[in-house]
Each structure stands twice: as C-alpha cells, then as structure tokens.
Design an enzyme around this catalytic site. Sequence first.
Site, PDB file in Angstrom:
ATOM      1  N   HIS A  91       0.832  -1.213   0.000  1.00  0.00           N
ATOM      2  CA  HIS A  91       0.000   0.000   0.000  1.00  0.00           C
ATOM      3  C   HIS A  91       0.866   1.263   0.000  1.00  0.00           C
ATOM      4  O   HIS A  91       0.453   2.314   0.496  1.00  0.00           O
ATOM      5  CB  HIS A  91      -0.947   0.029   1.199  1.00  0.00           C
ATOM      6  CG  HIS A  91      -1.768  -1.207   1.360  1.00  0.00           C
ATOM      7  ND1 HIS A  91      -2.905  -1.446   0.612  1.00  0.00           N
ATOM      8  CD2 HIS A  91      -1.617  -2.292   2.160  1.00  0.00           C
ATOM      9  CE1 HIS A  91      -3.418  -2.614   0.954  1.00  0.00           C
ATOM     10  NE2 HIS A  91      -2.648  -3.160   1.886  1.00  0.00           N
ATOM     11  N   SER A 125      14.393  19.071 -17.144  1.00  0.00           N
ATOM     12  CA  SER A 125      13.287  20.005 -17.276  1.00  0.00           C
ATOM     13  C   SER A 125      13.678  21.146 -18.215  1.00  0.00           C
ATOM     14  O   SER A 125      14.844  21.554 -18.277  1.00  0.00           O
ATOM     15  CB  SER A 125      12.916  20.575 -15.907  1.00  0.00           C
ATOM     16  OG  SER A 125      12.076  21.691 -16.030  1.00  0.00           O
ATOM     17  N   LYS A 184      16.384  19.264 -12.318  1.00  0.00           N
ATOM     18  CA  LYS A 184      15.499  18.112 -12.495  1.00  0.00           C
ATOM     19  C   LYS A 184      16.117  17.049 -13.408  1.00  0.00           C
ATOM     20  O   LYS A 184      16.783  17.354 -14.389  1.00  0.00           O
ATOM     21  CB  LYS A 184      14.157  18.549 -13.111  1.00  0.00           C
ATOM     22  CG  LYS A 184      13.297  19.426 -12.242  1.00  0.00           C
ATOM     23  CD  LYS A 184      12.599  18.647 -11.157  1.00  0.00           C
ATOM     24  CE  LYS A 184      11.618  17.637 -11.717  1.00  0.00           C
ATOM     25  NZ  LYS A 184      10.542  18.258 -12.514  1.00  0.00           N
ATOM     26  N   GLU A 193       7.970   6.651 -17.712  1.00  0.00           N
ATOM     27  CA  GLU A 193       6.588   7.137 -17.693  1.00  0.00           C
ATOM     28  C   GLU A 193       5.859   6.744 -18.969  1.00  0.00           C
ATOM     29  O   GLU A 193       4.682   6.356 -18.942  1.00  0.00           O
ATOM     30  CB  GLU A 193       6.575   8.648 -17.493  1.00  0.00           C
ATOM     31  CG  GLU A 193       7.021   9.065 -16.103  1.00  0.00           C
ATOM     32  CD  GLU A 193       7.218  10.559 -15.952  1.00  0.00           C
ATOM     33  OE1 GLU A 193       7.417  11.011 -14.815  1.00  0.00           O
ATOM     34  OE2 GLU A 193       7.181  11.286 -16.972  1.00  0.00           O
TER      35      GLU A 193
END
Length: 481
Positions: free
Chosen positions: A153, A272, A278, A285
Amino acid sequence: MSDGEDVVRRERFSGGPAREFLSSLAADERIFEADVAVDRAHVVMLAEQGIVDDETASEILTALSVVEVNGHEALPDGEDVHAAIETAVVEEVGPDGGRMHTARSRNDEVATCIRYRLREDLLDAIEATLALREALVARAEEHAETLAPGYTHLQPAQPTTVGHFLLSYERALARDTARLLDAYERTNRSPLGAAAFAGTPFDVDRERVADLLGFDGVLANATDAVSARDFLFESVAALAGLATTVSGLAEDLVVYSNRGFVELDDDYASTSSIMPQKKNPDTLELARAVAGDAHAGLSGLLTTLKGLPRAYNRDLQRATPHAWDAVDAATDAADVAGGAVATATWNESELAAAAGEGFTTATGVADLLASHGVPFRTAHEMVATAAESGADYDALDAAAESVLGDPLDAYVDRAAVEAALDPAESVASRDSAGGPAPEAMADQLAAAADALDADREAVEAAHESLAAARETLQSEVNEYA
C-alpha cells in the site's frame, strides 16, 4: 430535390469516398513481404500438383520477384495489397498471371499473411522480454544482498533486497514469455487452401504450402481457417499482460527514483525545460502508459470480433491493426525498460537507511515471539502497542509488560530481539523458499537463469525453423524462375 442538387449528390458519393473507405492498401504495407511469400508458396504448390503448368508458374514467380524488388510503394492502386500484387503480376505476365489465384480466396490468403507476419512480431516481442529478464537477473545477482525497503500500500512494510525486488518482476515476465510462446504456437498454423470458407475442388496440398511457409500445420476446418481471429486476441491479450507487467516495473522505478533509491542513466531520462536541477524518468513514464494502449487495443479487437457471423466479414479488416499497434507498443516498452534496468545505478546507502524506516522489522519481532510460544495474534498486538511509542527494545519491553504481563526477556533473550530489529538480520532470517535471504536468492537466481536458457532455446528454434522454410521456398522458386 432539383436536378442540380441530385448531380451534386451523385458527384459527392460516386466512387471515391467508398473506395477509399474500403481500401486497406496503405495499411497493408506491413504484410507486403508476407503476401509475396504466400503467393510464391501457393504457385509452387499449384505447379507441383499440375494445376498450373511449369511455364506459367515460372512467369508468375519471376513477376513476383519483380514486384518484390519494386516494393509496396510501386504497386498499382487496389482494394488491398493482395489485389494490387495480383494486378502487378497480370501486368507483367498477361492474363495467365491470374492463374496464381487458382484454388484460393482472399479470405484464406489474408488470414495466412497476417499469421505469417504476426509470428515474426511475436518473436520480436519475446526477444525484448527475454532481454528485459536478462537485465533483471543480472542486476538481481549483483544486488542480491543490497538492503532495500519493501512496501505494501506504498507504506513501509518489511526489509527486503534490491535483488529480491527485481527478481519478482523477472518471474512475472517469465509467465508473460510463456503466454507469448503459447500465442506464437497457435498463430503458427496455415489457413491457406481453405479458399473462401468451403475448401476447393482442386487437388491442393495444404500441408505442402504450410511447410514451405514454415507453419507447424494447417487449420483443419476451412470455415474456421478463414474466420478464426482468436490467435489475434490471444496474442494481444498476452501483449497486454506484458505491457501491464512492464507498467508496474516502470511505476516502481519512477517511485524509487523519486525517493533517491535509484538513478536512471541519462539515456533514459530528461531534464526540465525550465528547472535545471530536475532529472525526469520520462522513458519509464511512457513505458508505464503503454499498458493503456495495449488494453485499449484488446478491448477494440474483442469488440470488433464480438457477434460476427461465421466466415469472412469485412469488419476483420479493422481488427488486425489493433494487433500491430499492441505488438509494436509492448515490444518498445519492454526494450526501454530493459535498457533502463541494465544501466540504472542503485543508491545503496539510501536504500539501507530506508530499509528500517517505519519499524519495518516489526513482523520479524512478532515472528520471533511466536517461535518462542507466544500466540502470533498476541505477539502482533504486543508489537503494535510498542510501535505506538518506538521501534526499539525498550518500547517492546514496555509493551510486553502491558500486553503479556511479563518483561520481554521472560520469553526471548535480548540478543535475539536486537537481531530481529536489524533489517539485515531480518532479511537473512527469511530463508524459506522464495524469500530474500542469500540462500533462497541463490536458488531463485539459478531457476531464473535455467528458465531463461530454455525460453531462449525455444525462440532460437522458432527462428531457425522459419529461416529454413524461407531457404526451402526460395530453392523451390529457383527451380521454376
């Protein structure tokens, strides 16, 4: 309606839109080479059976070589690639070129071409899956004892290792491989010779054509042969399963990247456009998103096939692209995930620090108490009580007094409890089959390597069988052309 309006209506709906809507010629580029091979095998068989004379067979086979060299883009306009190739052959040979279509229909022809191409695509998907599994096994072996936090979880649960985590995905991918191999086996059957759906009065040799094309056999019932697209949804279902496994792996690596547990190689990340600090796990993804594409393809395919009457229906023209899209997407996702796994760097210090966060060794302490006579549910309650105030010996001792009525050392000595609280010792104690302890991991790694070898041999055997069939077909063609 006036005469002028009627003329406009007729011009709008005459010919063009309907022909374009019906045509699959552009989309059929994928099965162009398959169609040429199927044509060749069929013509060789027709000549061997005396249905077409050798001279005509030679002219047709020579024309097919010209068509192959010129490529899909040089085909004349046609309703589909099958009709366009036949037209090109007739243009080369004359009317006798039409004899190539003797004893067959586009119904069995297209079904054969789809299977011929899809089996190659399935092998490519399996190869990508094997490469991903190999990367997982290699990194799992390297990090078999690298401590890591385990979650359920998304909450801290129990200590584990990076190797154990990675092998969990390899085992899932092994089952994906098995499903793809099963789909390949049922795809690799020849419908050719079934004709429209009721066979043919000509004395064809369906088994000979199947052998020339590298199929493992024929589909016995002619109506089933041209109707069946269950090989498509079985393949797409297996691909959707693969994409789902890859999606889960990608998600975990994205989360672990966020926590600083793993760093992706620059080839599998991006920066980024505005924030220079970043490093984004973009490839993962996208791999994660592929499951949605594959699931949509499976849903679209099954919806198209649902309720179709038997034999060929034009709806099937819209079914096949779902398979092409799914196999391309799932193969690419597996390739990318394999590369990301193989080149990632695991932050062992961050992982070790996180392995004990959130009292992840609580279960180990409860297990220790249960092994010393305390009922597990009572031990569970005691450790839960301790967790409210701390995750150390003193908190456990206080909880023992409260729940059990005795100090902790009345049940188990302090050294054993301290060991159970240590994440590394907790992992080492989990040596049952399938656990993360070194001995258990050694067995799992060996089993994974053996399974990989067996699956690799199966794929190589399939490739060799198809290559041998191509050589045999070319040799037979050379006898005529």
